[in-house]
Design a protein around this motif. Sequence first.
Motif, mmCIF file in Angstrom:
data_model
loop_
_atom_site.group_PDB
_atom_site.id
_atom_site.type_symbol
_atom_site.label_atom_id
_atom_site.label_comp_id
_atom_site.label_asym_id
_atom_site.label_seq_id
_atom_site.Cartn_x
_atom_site.Cartn_y
_atom_site.Cartn_z
ATOM 1 N N LEU A 89 -1.074 -20.881 -8.576
ATOM 2 C CA LEU A 89 0.155 -20.222 -8.135
ATOM 3 C C LEU A 89 0.871 -21.044 -7.055
ATOM 4 O O LEU A 89 1.576 -20.498 -6.220
ATOM 5 C CB LEU A 89 -0.156 -18.815 -7.596
ATOM 6 N N GLY A 90 0.668 -22.362 -7.096
ATOM 7 C CA GLY A 90 1.394 -23.224 -6.181
ATOM 8 C C GLY A 90 2.877 -23.251 -6.522
ATOM 9 O O GLY A 90 3.309 -22.743 -7.563
ATOM 10 N N TYR A 91 3.655 -23.865 -5.641
ATOM 11 C CA TYR A 91 5.110 -23.843 -5.826
ATOM 12 C C TYR A 91 5.535 -24.447 -7.158
ATOM 13 O O TYR A 91 6.350 -23.868 -7.882
ATOM 14 C CB TYR A 91 5.810 -24.570 -4.679
ATOM 15 N N ASP A 92 5.007 -25.599 -7.515
ATOM 16 C CA ASP A 92 5.440 -26.254 -8.751
ATOM 17 C C ASP A 92 5.166 -25.387 -9.972
ATOM 18 O O ASP A 92 5.994 -25.305 -10.892
ATOM 19 C CB ASP A 92 4.743 -27.610 -8.896
ATOM 20 N N ASN A 103 10.442 -19.932 -12.831
ATOM 21 C CA ASN A 103 11.637 -19.372 -12.184
ATOM 22 C C ASN A 103 12.143 -20.373 -11.145
ATOM 23 O O ASN A 103 11.849 -20.264 -9.956
ATOM 24 C CB ASN A 103 11.328 -18.022 -11.532
ATOM 25 N N PRO A 104 12.923 -21.372 -11.594
ATOM 26 C CA PRO A 104 13.407 -22.400 -10.652
ATOM 27 C C PRO A 104 14.293 -21.860 -9.545
ATOM 28 O O PRO A 104 14.446 -22.509 -8.508
ATOM 29 C CB PRO A 104 14.198 -23.352 -11.559
ATOM 30 N N ALA A 147 17.636 -19.030 2.917
ATOM 31 C CA ALA A 147 17.443 -19.664 1.616
ATOM 32 C C ALA A 147 18.228 -18.941 0.523
ATOM 33 O O ALA A 147 18.762 -19.583 -0.391
ATOM 34 C CB ALA A 147 15.954 -19.693 1.271
ATOM 35 N N LEU A 148 18.307 -17.622 0.614
ATOM 36 C CA LEU A 148 19.115 -16.865 -0.353
ATOM 37 C C LEU A 148 20.590 -17.231 -0.220
ATOM 38 O O LEU A 148 21.298 -17.397 -1.216
ATOM 39 C CB LEU A 148 18.920 -15.368 -0.149
ATOM 40 N N HIS A 149 21.062 -17.342 1.005
ATOM 41 C CA HIS A 149 22.459 -17.709 1.237
ATOM 42 C C HIS A 149 22.746 -19.085 0.634
ATOM 43 O O HIS A 149 23.774 -19.285 -0.021
ATOM 44 C CB HIS A 149 22.747 -17.714 2.739
ATOM 45 N N TYR A 150 21.832 -20.013 0.858
ATOM 46 C CA TYR A 150 21.999 -21.367 0.308
ATOM 47 C C TYR A 150 22.065 -21.329 -1.219
ATOM 48 O O TYR A 150 22.922 -21.969 -1.839
ATOM 49 C CB TYR A 150 20.844 -22.234 0.778
ATOM 50 N N ARG A 151 21.155 -20.580 -1.821
ATOM 51 C CA ARG A 151 21.137 -20.504 -3.287
ATOM 52 C C ARG A 151 22.401 -19.874 -3.837
ATOM 53 O O ARG A 151 22.955 -20.333 -4.839
ATOM 54 C CB ARG A 151 19.914 -19.699 -3.747
ATOM 55 N N GLU A 152 22.869 -18.828 -3.172
ATOM 56 C CA GLU A 152 24.043 -18.106 -3.670
ATOM 57 C C GLU A 152 25.329 -18.895 -3.493
ATOM 58 O O GLU A 152 26.358 -18.535 -4.049
ATOM 59 C CB GLU A 152 24.163 -16.750 -2.953
ATOM 60 N N HIS A 153 25.296 -19.961 -2.713
ATOM 61 C CA HIS A 153 26.493 -20.775 -2.501
ATOM 62 C C HIS A 153 26.322 -22.160 -3.118
ATOM 63 O O HIS A 153 26.688 -23.178 -2.526
ATOM 64 C CB HIS A 153 26.829 -20.867 -1.013
ATOM 65 N N GLY A 154 25.758 -22.183 -4.308
ATOM 66 C CA GLY A 154 25.676 -23.408 -5.072
ATOM 67 C C GLY A 154 24.388 -24.169 -4.945
ATOM 68 O O GLY A 154 24.235 -25.237 -5.561
ATOM 69 N N GLY A 155 23.458 -23.665 -4.171
ATOM 70 C CA GLY A 155 22.185 -24.354 -4.008
ATOM 71 C C GLY A 155 21.187 -23.953 -5.079
ATOM 72 O O GLY A 155 21.547 -23.443 -6.138
ATOM 73 N N THR A 156 19.927 -24.177 -4.792
ATOM 74 C CA THR A 156 18.862 -23.906 -5.749
ATOM 75 C C THR A 156 17.793 -23.050 -5.094
ATOM 76 O O THR A 156 17.828 -22.776 -3.891
ATOM 77 C CB THR A 156 18.215 -25.223 -6.209
ATOM 78 N N GLN A 191 13.921 -22.761 -3.739
ATOM 79 C CA GLN A 191 13.178 -23.745 -2.949
ATOM 80 C C GLN A 191 11.919 -23.134 -2.378
ATOM 81 O O GLN A 191 11.724 -21.911 -2.378
ATOM 82 C CB GLN A 191 14.033 -24.292 -1.806
ATOM 83 N N ARG A 192 11.070 -24.011 -1.882
ATOM 84 C CA ARG A 192 9.866 -23.576 -1.175
ATOM 85 C C ARG A 192 10.178 -23.524 0.311
ATOM 86 O O ARG A 192 10.721 -24.472 0.879
ATOM 87 C CB ARG A 192 8.722 -24.552 -1.425
#
Length: 438
Positions: free
Chosen positions: A115-118, A124-125, A191-200, A202-203
């Motif tokens: 269950l590591g990050y990779d 679910n990227p 991290a959610l804010h980053y993803r919702e504004h075009g990011g991905t 992440q760990r």
Amino acid sequence: MSEQPTVPSGRGLLAGIRVIELASVIMAPYAAQQLGDLGADVIKVEPPTGDMTRHYPPRRHPGMGGPALNLNRNKRSAVIDLKAPHGRDALLALLRTADVFITNLRPQALERLRLGYDEVAAVNPGLIYTQAQGFRSDSRYGTHAAYDDIIQAASGLVWLNHQVSGQPHYVPTVLADKICGMQIAQSVLAALHYREHGGTGQRVEVPMADTMLAFNLVEHLGDASLEADGAFGSARSLSPRRRALRTADGWMCILPHSDRNWQDFAAFVGRPALACDPRFSTAPDRARNADQFYPLLAELTPRHTSAAWQEFCDQAGIAAAPVLDLASAATTAYAQEGGLLYEAEHPTEGRYRVIGSPVRYSADPEPRLRPCPGIGQHTDEVLREAGFDPSLLHSTHRPVPAAPHARTRVPDVNAPIPSPTRERMNHVPFHAFTARVP
């Protein structure tokens, strides 16, 4: 305690965000609780025996200990034995539908469970994979066990207490667990804010030792902030004379912080010349000479009663408060009016006290309360939402590995995530109880 209005089933600021919590004790569950309070759909994945805090006293029934009633509110519970044949598959099914994964399992445990990050990001990227443990995973201590006491020692907090009291005491609250829990919640939101504004996805890693060391150094970097061989520690904070002050009839904390505060204080005790004493005339002077300043305050405050001091300080704009025991602090008129502690009805545990949210949002003014679930209360429900057959959890057969040439379908992470079937919470009445005010 004043009666609270019926709790609504409002959506909350984080409505539509799903969080999977694979964690125990306080730190990570506290982080997930904060996200649940804000409206996230938090699914707590537990072993068959439940999170260990469920068994802490006091409790009326097994698995429903007092600390768990607040730590696990606004969550659903799913029991998944990750060592069972289909346990990992069940968790991955949940993670495919999630926005956030929070775990405080140690790196080696996650590796054993695959269950590591990779491995999780492969299904679910877009997931915010949040890992919190005692020490950085890539450090020499990355596999070491850690609890609050260990981190208090490793981050210098026990040393700070020793400087003041002469004894290596722990702070009498699980400070590291709770501060790191808040750091986890903050990091997840970033991290959610980053993803919702075009990011991905992440760990995100939140090591307790690093978090608490950074926290302690805010003021205690001291002279070392500018001098290579400078001393660590804040002279004012580490003064053994920095303590509550006795009044004519009790104890108070009184802090004449600004120069004007000090002038008014000196006049009130009939010693106006103290305002011009070069040791204390400015705030930096008073901080630098803390070991002389605090004994002077202790000499002067017994001249008036606590009520007289409070009245004077309020009028002069000097920060002051009486010393309260914890029960009194939680049940003053101030605490009651803010809803900081109130009573609710739990479906199985009866009347209990709820710790209210200390933060108010003008766009989301009403609190929400979904009572702490029983162990595994929502297992079938959440697995079906994720498209996983709950009956497989009871299967003794291991899944057959795919043939080497078989194609594995990669889930479309851009497809809409199924909305969880949110249970409408019962409208819970809140009733007053008599507060003990000092």
